[in-house]
Design a protein around this motif. Structure first.
Motif, PDB file in Angstrom:
ATOM      1  N   ASN A   1      29.482 -26.386  30.487  1.00 45.97           N
ATOM      2  CA  ASN A   1      29.454 -25.123  29.651  1.00 45.97           C
ATOM      3  C   ASN A   1      27.975 -25.037  29.683  1.00 45.97           C
ATOM      4  O   ASN A   1      27.039 -25.480  28.931  1.00 45.97           O
ATOM      5  CB  ASN A   1      30.207 -25.090  28.504  1.00 45.97           C
ATOM      6  CG  ASN A   1      30.090 -23.869  27.866  1.00 45.97           C
ATOM      7  OD1 ASN A   1      29.221 -23.200  27.600  1.00 45.97           O
ATOM      8  ND2 ASN A   1      31.242 -23.398  27.486  1.00 45.97           N
TER       9      ASN A   1
ATOM     10  N   SER B   1      31.805 -22.889  33.534  1.00 38.12           N
ATOM     11  CA  SER B   1      30.407 -23.459  34.024  1.00 38.12           C
ATOM     12  C   SER B   1      29.629 -22.249  34.536  1.00 38.12           C
ATOM     13  O   SER B   1      28.663 -22.377  34.848  1.00 38.12           O
ATOM     14  CB  SER B   1      30.775 -24.281  35.125  1.00 38.12           C
ATOM     15  OG  SER B   1      31.447 -23.605  36.254  1.00 38.12           O
TER      16      SER B   1
ATOM     17  N   ALA C   1      38.927 -19.015  29.522  1.00 39.91           N
ATOM     18  CA  ALA C   1      38.357 -19.346  28.046  1.00 39.91           C
ATOM     19  C   ALA C   1      38.863 -18.341  27.025  1.00 39.91           C
ATOM     20  O   ALA C   1      39.187 -19.165  26.060  1.00 39.91           O
ATOM     21  CB  ALA C   1      36.932 -19.026  28.275  1.00 39.91           C
TER      22      ALA C   1
ATOM     23  N   MET D   1      35.594 -25.144  26.647  1.00 38.30           N
ATOM     24  CA  MET D   1      34.311 -25.612  26.713  1.00 38.30           C
ATOM     25  C   MET D   1      34.035 -25.897  28.170  1.00 38.30           C
ATOM     26  O   MET D   1      33.021 -26.401  28.559  1.00 38.30           O
ATOM     27  CB  MET D   1      33.905 -26.733  25.937  1.00 38.30           C
ATOM     28  CG  MET D   1      34.216 -26.521  24.290  1.00 38.30           C
ATOM     29  SD  MET D   1      32.871 -25.241  23.799  1.00 38.30           S
ATOM     30  CE  MET D   1      33.211 -25.163  22.068  1.00 38.30           C
TER      31      MET D   1
END
Length: 397
Positions: A383, A162, A181, A159
């Motif tokens: 996020n 960005s 991720a 999470m």
């Protein structure tokens, strides 16, 4: 500008909807840089959500690097496959099932608050809003409590990205974030796959076992399907509740008159939660891919186009919500889309509401003066798909 955004100086680029920028003058717009169609209006977002035959959830066909995680992931499936898989877990979220869970939720909340009752302050997310729902969903799946911190580490890393998603060329930073991720998702699905194998030889009374033993169209689900399905349940099953609890406390702090009123009359908690869902919606947008040319908000979008319907702006559309920048729990008309609409309406919505109601009542009972720490401001999530705080220090006196 909302009072909450002003108080904590929320990033106006990241949280543009909190500053009155609902982009409703242009409810549908194409972004050349990302190659994505953005849908900002409420009726337009409802149109996207309610028509899966035109707006497909199979976004993996345009995002090949995530394809390995789509098999069995109900958020990425369309009817009839989506319908068949969803039916496998509906029993766990019926009103009766949630009533049966309530004593356990009360016990978890009590245990968590017992650990902080003598402190002058604590992190509301780390100490309550996160461990409550993740414990509930992990217990439903059959994941041992000893592994919760392990899963928490992977989820938090996943999470933490960005960068905004783009179908266009990615620079090195964005590419590295996407791969990072995906690596965390692999950790989670590999972990769950091990449990799937265990359930095949040693079944238990849990959701993982039911998924392993279930048949759809006469066939058992593959290991990947069960692992990806469970991953969606694990992540989606706690993120919404975590953000709903913490965002509601943020809102109460920004609107002290509401805090006083709801503490005096707990009957106002359901309306408080619905307004929190509208005002600071946990999920910022839903993504779909068009199956055919379709008109949305007077604009024609071609086939095989990615569409991002912004829940956060839809829930502030002045065509639907009166005074949308003001936090008003007494709204008589609040058709927010925080939990989605249509076939993909959040299956755990009722559980999230129940967990949040129990948590808030317990906080009110134990901490009459609870408020955000003025000397230690919240840290908001980076996020772009999530809306709320990652860290929320509170003081109790």
């Amino acid at each position: 500008m909302s009072a909450l955004a002003e108080k904590w100086e929320m990033d106006p680029q990241r949280f543009f909807w909190m500053y009155g920028d609902g982009r409703s003058a242009e409810p549908v717009a194409f972004d050349e840089a990302s190659g994505i169609w953005n849908v900002y209006g409420h009726p337009e977002t409802v149109q996207v959500a309610n028509n899966p035959h035109l707006f497909s959830s199979d976004t993996g066909r345009l995002i090949p690097e995530r394809r390995e995680f789509d098999e069995g992931a109900i958020t990425q499936l369309d009817p009839p496959r989506h319908t068949a898989l969803r039916k496998l877990i509906t029993h766990a979220f019926t009103p009766r099932a949630i009533d049966d869970l309530e004593p356990r939720v009360h016990a978890i909340v009590a245990d968590l608050l017992d650990k902080v009752i003598d402190r002058d302050g604590f992190d509301l997310i780390a100490d309550l809003a996160y461990p409550l729902p993740v414990t509930v969903i992990a217990e439903l799946l059959g994941i041992p409590a000893s592994d919760h911190s392990l899963l928490n580490g992977w989820v938090n890393k996943m999470m933490s990205i960005s960068s905004e998603f783009s179908l266009g060329e990615r620079d090195e930073v964005v590419g590295n974030e996407v791969e990072f991720a995906m690596e965390q998702v692999r950790h989670i699905t590999d972990y769950l796959r091990d449990h799937v194998r265990q359930r095949r030889t040693s079944p238990r009374d849990d959701l993982l076992t039911r998924l392993v033993q279930a048949e759809v169209d006469g066939e058992r689900l593959t290991e990947n399907e069960v692992a990806n399905f469970a991953n969606v349940m694990l992540v989606a099953g706690h993120v919404t509740t975590t953000l709903l609890i913490s965002s509601t406390v943020l809102c109460l702090d920004a609107y002290p008159e509401v805090d006083r009123a709801v503490r005096a009359d707990r009957a106002g908690i359901p309306g408080l939660l619905e307004e929190s869902l509208r005002y600071l919606s946990p999920i910022t947008s839903m993504v779909r891919v068009t199956n055919a040319p379709v008109e949305v908000g007077g604009v024609t979008i071609g086939a095989d186009q990615m569409v991002s319907a912004w829940i956060s702006t839809a829930n502030r559309d002045p065509r639907v919500f009166n005074d949308p920048q003001t936090f008003l729990p007494a709204r008589t008309n609040n058709p927010h889309v925080a939990f989605g609409r249509g076939v993909h309406f959040c299956i755990g919505a009722a559980l999230a509401r129940r967990e949040s109601r129990i948590a808030l009542n317990a906080l009110f009972d134990r901490f009459p003066a609870l408020r955000c720490d003025p000397d230690n401001p919240p840290v908001f999530m980076t996020n772009p798909n999530l809306n709320g705080a990652a860290r929320l220090p509170v003081v109790t006196g």
